[in-house]
Design an enzyme around this catalytic site. Structure first.
Site, PDB file in Angstrom:
ATOM      1  N   SER A   1       0.832  -1.198   0.000  1.00 52.54           N
ATOM      2  CA  SER A   1       0.000   0.000   0.000  1.00 52.54           C
ATOM      3  C   SER A   1       0.876   1.261   0.000  1.00 52.54           C
ATOM      4  CB  SER A   1      -0.971  -0.051   1.190  1.00 52.54           C
ATOM      5  OG  SER A   1      -1.964   0.933   1.094  1.00 52.54           O
TER       6      SER A   1
ATOM      7  N   ASP B   1      -9.415  -3.941  -5.439  1.00 54.06           N
ATOM      8  CA  ASP B   1      -8.728  -2.815  -4.809  1.00 54.06           C
ATOM      9  C   ASP B   1      -8.926  -1.563  -5.663  1.00 54.06           C
ATOM     10  OD1 ASP B   1      -6.978  -1.044  -3.604  1.00 54.06           O
ATOM     11  OD2 ASP B   1      -5.173  -2.190  -4.091  1.00 54.06           O
TER      12      ASP B   1
ATOM     13  N   HIS C   1      -7.888  -4.952  -1.017  1.00 58.15           N
ATOM     14  CA  HIS C   1      -6.702  -4.227  -0.571  1.00 58.15           C
ATOM     15  C   HIS C   1      -6.330  -4.715   0.838  1.00 58.15           C
ATOM     16  CE1 HIS C   1      -4.030  -0.697  -0.701  1.00 58.15           C
ATOM     17  NE2 HIS C   1      -4.241  -0.636   0.604  1.00 58.15           N
TER      18      HIS C   1
END
Length: 319
Positions: free
Chosen positions: A165, A262, A292
């Site tokens: 991320s 995501d 995600h």
């Protein structure tokens, strides 16, 4: 995008992803949505404890390293006496959450599967630290360990960066920073990027996906950005919008992992397509049925374990 026009993500995710979503921790209080950032960080650390159980045991050491901003905590994982390379790990959490404990299992598995030394860097979070402080701390830690490699029994002749991320953005940004500023920290053999954001401001997946289940609505993404950046001009910096950097030359080999549901998926796709178009070494893999942040859930998800193995295998293949 009206919320009702978005995809019904929770109906579409895989069975093992649904198991994770439906896993309740009865001792956990509700998410402090209106709480302070300190309370939200405390909750995040508490919630991640369950998912960090059962990681491989190995020699682990904690050190503080000097930077111009002060000392930064690091954690070194030594999976074996041999030291083929050193991999620096940058945790995700929207630049505002996360620490070495929240991502401990991820780092241990990465060390175990790669058999390389892994060093987690506990960069200063935002909004206390503003761009580019986190990158400068990461680079400073890298330089420090390069200079002191023998003292820490690590091999800094070949290194890599890895992150999930926001940590994926920091990983690639740090590698580009070293290249652009001609800083020698050893050869950057590879960069491992799990579901990162790399500079898109809008995309198909950002419109169709993102909700309360992943904390990645348009409003959430704006909040993370405002906490991280110093000013509006930073949005176009080549170390924030990485697509504004030169991706046509001397980019270290990149493993780019995408999660199917995501909202940041198009960032990964664009990064891969850009690098591939300019013959930069890269590999893209999409993990079906995932949300995600799925990398955290290897305790329950075979796909999360597979994604870590894939990244480790990619890195060792570059050595």
């Amino acid at each position: 995008m009206k919320p009702e026009n978005k995809l019904p993500v929770l109906d579409l995710i895989s069975a093992e992803m649904k198991t994770v979503v439906n896993t309740l921790q009865p001792d956990l209080p509700p998410w402090p949505a209106t709480g302070t950032i300190a309370e939200q960080r405390q909750y995040y650390t508490l919630e991640r404890r369950f998912w960090n159980v059962g990681a491989p045991e190995m020699a682990t050491r904690a050190y503080r390293v000097p930077t111009k901003y002060g000392q930064v905590k690091t954690r070194i994982f030594y999976p074996q006496p041999d030291r083929p390379a050193t991999l620096f790990y940058l945790h995700g959490g929207g630049f505002i959450l996360g620490n070495l404990d929240t991502h401990d299992r991820i780092m241990r598995l990465l060390a175990s599967y790669s058999q390389c030394t892994v060093i987690g860097i506990d960069y200063t979070l935002s909004p206390e630290a503003r761009f580019p402080q986190a990158i400068e701390e990461i680079v400073a830690a890298c330089c420090y360990f390069h200079q002191q490699a023998e003292d820490y029994q690590i091999n800094m002749s070949r290194i890599g960066f890895a992150g999930d991320s926001a940590g994926a953005m920091l990983a690639l940004a740090s590698a580009l920073w070293l290249r652009d500023k001609q800083i020698d920290c050893g050869k950057v053999a590879g960069v491992l990027l799990w579901y990162g954001l790399y500079g898109l401001r809008d995309s198909v997946t950002r419109r169709l996906l993102g909700g309360v289940w992943d904390g990645l609505t348009q409003q959430d993404l704006q909040m993370y950005e405002e906490a991280y950046l110093s000013n509006d001009a930073d949005r176009e910096s080549p170390y924030y919008c990485l697509f504004n950097n030169d991706l046509t030359r001397e980019v270290p080999p990149c493993f780019i992992a995408g999660a199917e549901f995501d909202p940041l998926l198009d960032d990964s796709r664009l990064l891969y397509q850009t690098l591939a178009a300019h013959q930069q070494p890269c590999e893209f893999k999409l993990y079906p049925g995932t949300l995600h942040a799925f990398l955290h859930y290897s305790r329950m998800m075979k796909t999360a374990d597979e994604a870590l193995r894939d990244g480790a295998q990619f890195f060792t293949a570059q050595l």
